[in-house]
Design an enzyme around this catalytic site. Structure first.
Site, short mmCIF file in Angstrom:
data_model
loop_
_atom_site.label_atom_id
_atom_site.label_comp_id
_atom_site.label_asym_id
_atom_site.label_seq_id
_atom_site.Cartn_x
_atom_site.Cartn_y
_atom_site.Cartn_z
N ARG A 68 30.32 29.68 49.95
CA ARG A 68 31.43 29.68 49.00
C ARG A 68 31.43 28.46 48.09
NH1 ARG A 68 33.44 31.69 53.77
NH2 ARG A 68 34.55 33.67 53.74
N HIS A 87 28.42 34.67 59.03
CA HIS A 87 28.62 35.27 57.71
C HIS A 87 29.84 34.65 57.00
CE1 HIS A 87 26.54 38.90 55.93
NE2 HIS A 87 27.46 38.68 54.99
N TYR A 106 37.48 39.02 47.02
CA TYR A 106 36.18 39.31 47.63
C TYR A 106 35.51 38.02 48.13
CZ TYR A 106 31.15 40.08 47.82
OH TYR A 106 29.85 40.07 48.22
N GLY A 166 28.43 27.93 57.42
CA GLY A 166 29.80 28.29 57.77
C GLY A 166 30.72 27.09 57.67
N ARG A 205 33.07 36.50 57.65
CA ARG A 205 33.30 37.72 56.86
C ARG A 205 32.88 38.98 57.58
NH1 ARG A 205 33.61 36.48 51.44
NH2 ARG A 205 32.43 38.27 50.68
C1 FMN Z 1 30.97 36.09 48.27
C2 FMN Z 1 30.00 36.04 49.41
C3 FMN Z 1 28.95 36.94 49.45
C4 FMN Z 1 28.04 36.89 50.50
N1 FMN Z 1 26.97 37.75 50.48
C5 FMN Z 1 26.05 37.68 51.46
C6 FMN Z 1 24.90 38.51 51.42
O1 FMN Z 1 24.73 39.34 50.52
N2 FMN Z 1 23.99 38.36 52.43
C7 FMN Z 1 24.17 37.47 53.46
O2 FMN Z 1 23.31 37.36 54.34
N3 FMN Z 1 25.25 36.67 53.50
C8 FMN Z 1 26.18 36.75 52.54
N4 FMN Z 1 27.26 35.91 52.58
C9 FMN Z 1 27.38 34.93 53.68
C10 FMN Z 1 26.68 33.62 53.28
O3 FMN Z 1 25.29 33.76 53.25
C11 FMN Z 1 26.99 32.50 54.30
O4 FMN Z 1 26.65 32.94 55.60
C12 FMN Z 1 28.45 32.05 54.27
O5 FMN Z 1 28.99 32.12 52.98
C13 FMN Z 1 28.54 30.62 54.81
O6 FMN Z 1 29.86 30.21 54.93
P1 FMN Z 1 30.65 29.36 53.81
O7 FMN Z 1 30.96 30.33 52.70
O8 FMN Z 1 31.84 28.90 54.52
O9 FMN Z 1 29.73 28.25 53.35
C14 FMN Z 1 28.19 35.94 51.54
C15 FMN Z 1 29.25 35.04 51.48
C16 FMN Z 1 30.15 35.07 50.44
C17 FMN Z 1 31.25 34.06 50.39
#
Ligand code: FMN
Length: 382
Positions: free
Chosen positions: A311, A256, A26, A288, A259
Site C-alpha cells: 500500500r 496479502h 479497493y 505486511g 486482504r
Molecule cells: C491494492 C492491492 C492490490 C494487490 N494485488 C496483489 C496481487 O495482484 N497479487 C499479489 O500477490 N498480492 C497483491 N497484493 C498484496 C501485496 O502484494 C502485499 O502482500 C501487501 O500489500 C503487503 O501489505 P501492505 O500493503 O501492508 O504493505 C495487493 C495489495 C494491495 C494493497
C-alpha cells in the site's frame, strides 16, 4: 505534490483526499473486519529496538543479497494489481519510480500494463508475480513470457485460492472501470470493459486464479522455470518445510496485506518460526504493514532477507504519480539507513535479533549460516 509530505503516513492522508472513492476502498480494504490488516502494523509497532552505542556508522550499507544479486536496499515493491485505477501513469509510473530509487519491482499478473511494456521501461531487476491460472498451458505461457522479457524471479502467490470477503470494496460496488484491463490476460478474453474483477462464476471463485492449485503445480513450475521460484503467502512453518522439499528457491511470508483471510496472524509474529523452520537454506522475505524504516530493520532482525511494501508505494502513486511513489520509497530507504545508524549497525546484512529488546536468541537466516536457530518459544530467554 505538496512539499510537506514527509512520512508514509503523510502520503496516505494525501492519497485519501484525491483518490477515486471506489479505488480507495479497493486499496485500503482488508478482508472482513480488517483485524489482520491492523495487526500487521501493530505487531511491528510492539517490537522494541535495542541500540548499541559507540560503533562506527560513518558508512551505512543497507544493501542485501538475493539470488546472487546485490540489492542496494532491502525494500522491494510488492505485486499489486490495477495501477491504472490509482493514477493514469499506472504501472509505468511505478516502474520509473523503481528506476529512480533502484528498487526491485514485482510485476503483478493483474497489471493494467503488459509485462513486456514494463520490462522494456525497467532498469532495475523485475520479478513476475504469478497467479496460477485454471488453464495450466496458459500459466506456462505466462512464465515463458516473464522469462523471455528478462524477469529475474517468479513469485507464485498461493494465499488466495478463493476470494476473501472484501466487504469495503463490495459495499462500494467496486468495479474495474472501462479501459482498465488485465493486459497480461488479454489472450483469455474472459472479461469485458466495465466487468467487475470480482468472481465471474460465483461468489467465491474467479476465472482468473486457479482454485485447484497444489504443491504439485509448484514442483512442476520449479522444474520447468529457468529462474528462481518463490512462493508468496506462507504463514505456517510446515508449509515452509514443504516448500523446501518441493525445491522452492525463496519464500515470502505474507497474509496479502490482510486482504485474504481475516484474523490470521500478523506476518511479524510468524516470521521467526518460519525462519527457524528453514534454517537458513533459502531466503525468507516478508511483507505486511511495513510503513517505517524501523519496521524494515525489525523484519531483518527477525530473520527476513528483505521486505516488500504494498500500500505504501500505491499511496505515493495516488498522491503524486511517479514522483510520489519514488518519494515514498526514498523516505523508507532513508529511514532504514537512519535506523541502522542509530542502532549502531552499519551493515544491514549483519542485523540479528540482538537488535530487538527481549529477543536476544540469534536467528539462523539465509543472511548468514552457522548461527543458532531461533524459535518463538525462546523469546526473552536471555
Ligand atoms: C491494492 C492491492 C492490490 C494487490 N494485488 C496483489 C496481487 O495482484 N497479487 C499479489 O500477490 N498480492 C497483491 N497484493 C498484496 C501485496 O502484494 C502485499 O502482500 C501487501 O500489500 C503487503 O501489505 P501492505 O500493503 O501492508 O504493505 C495487493 C495489495 C494491495 C494493497
Amino acid at each position: 505534490m505538496e512539499q510537506a509530505l514527509k512520512t508514509v503516513a503523510d502520503f496516505r492522508l494525501a492519497a485519501s483526499k484525491v483518490a477515486e472513492p471506489q479505488a480507495w476502498e479497493y486499496l485500503e480494504g482488508g478482508a472482513g473486519d480488517g483485524c489482520t490488516a491492523e495487526e500487521n502494523r501493530a505487531a511491528f509497532a510492539r517490537l522494541r529496538l535495542w541500540p548499541r552505542v559507540l560503533r562506527d556508522v560513518s558508512e551505512i550499507d543497507p544493501g542485501v543479497d538475493l539470488f546472487g544479486r546485490r540489492h542496494p536496499s532491502p525494500i522491494l515493491l510488492a505485486p499489486t494489481g490495477y495501477h491504472k485505477l490509482f493514477h493514469p501513469g499506472g504501472e509505468l509510473a511505478v516502474v520509473r519510480a523503481a528506476n529512480r530509487t533502484r528498487a526491485t519491482l514485482v510485476a503483478a499478473t493483474f497489471s493494467t500494463t503488459a509485462l513486456e511494456e514494463m520490462a522494456a521501461a525497467v532498469k532495475e531487476p523485475l520479478w513476475f508475480q504469478l497467479y496460477i491460472q485454471p488453464d495450466r498451458a496458459f500459466t506456462r505461457r505466462l512464465i515463458q513470457r516473464a522469462e523471455a522479457c528478462g524477469c529475474e524471479a517468479i513469485v507464485i502467490t498461493v494465499d488466495i485460492p478463493v476470494n476473501g470477503p472484501r466487504d469495503r470494496e463490495l459495499r462500494a460496488g467496486f468495479q474495474l472501470p472501462p479501459g482498465v484491463i488485465r493486459e497480461n490476460l488479454r489472450e483469455l478474453g474472459s472479461y469485458t470493459a466495465g466487468a467487475s474483477h470480482r468472481p465471474i462464476s460465483s461468489d467465491i471463485y474467479t476465472a482468473v486464479r486457479a482454485c485447484d492449485a497444489t504443491w504439485d503445480d509448484i514442483e512442476r513450475i520449479r522444474s520447468e522455470a529457468k529462474i528462481p521460484v518463490l512462493i508468496k503467502g506462507v504463514l505456517h512453518p510446515d508449509d515452509a518445510r514443504e516448500a523446501l522439499r518441493r525445491g522452492v528457491d525463496g519464500l515470502i511470508v505474507s497474509n496479502h496485506g490482510g486482504r485474504s483471510l481475516d484474523t490470521v496472524p500478523a506476518t511479524a509474529d510468524v516470521l521467526p518460526d518460519i525462519v527457524a523452520a528453514l534454517g537458513g537454506r533459502i531466503p525468507v522475505l516478508v511483507d505486511g504493514g511495513i510503513q517505517r524504516g524501523t519496521d524494515v530493520v525489525k523484519a531483518l532482525a527477525l530473520g527476513a532477507s528483505a521486505v516488500l511494501i504494498g500500500r505504501a508505494y500505491l499511496w505515493g502513486l495516488i498522491a503524486g504519480g511517479e514522483q510520489g511513489a519514488a518519494r515514498v520509497i526514498e523516505i523508507l530507504q532513508t529511514e532504514t539507513r537512519m535506523t541502522l545508524g542509530l542502532l549502531g549497525q552499519a551493515d544491514a546484512r549483519g542485523v540479528t535479533s540482538d537488535l530487538i529488546f527481549g529477543k536476544t536468541v540469534r536467528l539462523r537466516s539465509a543472511k548468514g549460516a552457522g548461527r543458532a536457530p531461533f524459535c518463538a518459544s525462546s523469546l526473552g530467554e536471555s
